[in-house]
Write an enzyme that holds these catalytic residues in place. Structure first.
Site, PDB file in Angstrom:
ATOM      1  N   ASP A  53      22.779  24.598  -1.734  1.00 56.85           N
ATOM      2  CA  ASP A  53      23.296  25.636  -0.854  1.00 56.85           C
ATOM      3  C   ASP A  53      23.665  25.076   0.519  1.00 56.85           C
ATOM      4  OD1 ASP A  53      22.841  27.269  -2.988  1.00 56.85           O
ATOM      5  OD2 ASP A  53      21.120  28.308  -2.110  1.00 56.85           O
ATOM      6  N   GLY A  54      22.863  24.161   1.030  1.00 53.14           N
ATOM      7  CA  GLY A  54      23.153  23.554   2.330  1.00 53.14           C
ATOM      8  C   GLY A  54      24.460  22.779   2.309  1.00 53.14           C
TER       9      GLY A  54
END
Length: 98
Positions: A53-54
């Site tokens: 996600d980052g």
């Protein structure tokens, strides 16, 4: 600020995915494994983001005002935005290219 770092396994997965994409008639135009380039001038139909996600959030930031669709390939354990595994994306490449 976001720290640019190489995600373990991302270089090998990027190479494997690039070969598969090209075998199905797609074109790989940029590989930015350290997520350090300005991507707001890149012309593409889709961005494959390897990581989690980052990594997707960093890619969106790199694109600035010129956002393109993102398909996240999860190289970690848990991903809400990046929910496809490397094996799943390999089987979906023909559909993604179409």
């Amino acid at each position: 600020s976001f720290e640019a770092r190489l995600i373990p396994g991302s270089a090998d997965e990027a190479k494997r995915l690039a070969v598969a994409i090209e075998q199905h008639g797609g074109k790989v135009i940029l590989t930015d494994l350290y997520q350090s380039r300005n991507l707001d001038e890149v012309e593409a139909d889709i961005a494959l983001v390897l990581g989690g996600d980052g990594a997707i959030l960093r890619a969106a930031r790199q694109m600035g005002m010129k956002q393109i669709p993102v398909l996240g390939v999860n190289l970690g354990r848990l991903g809400f935005l990046a929910d496809l595994s490397p094996q799943e994306i390999l089987s979906q490449i023909p559909e993604v290219i179409q």
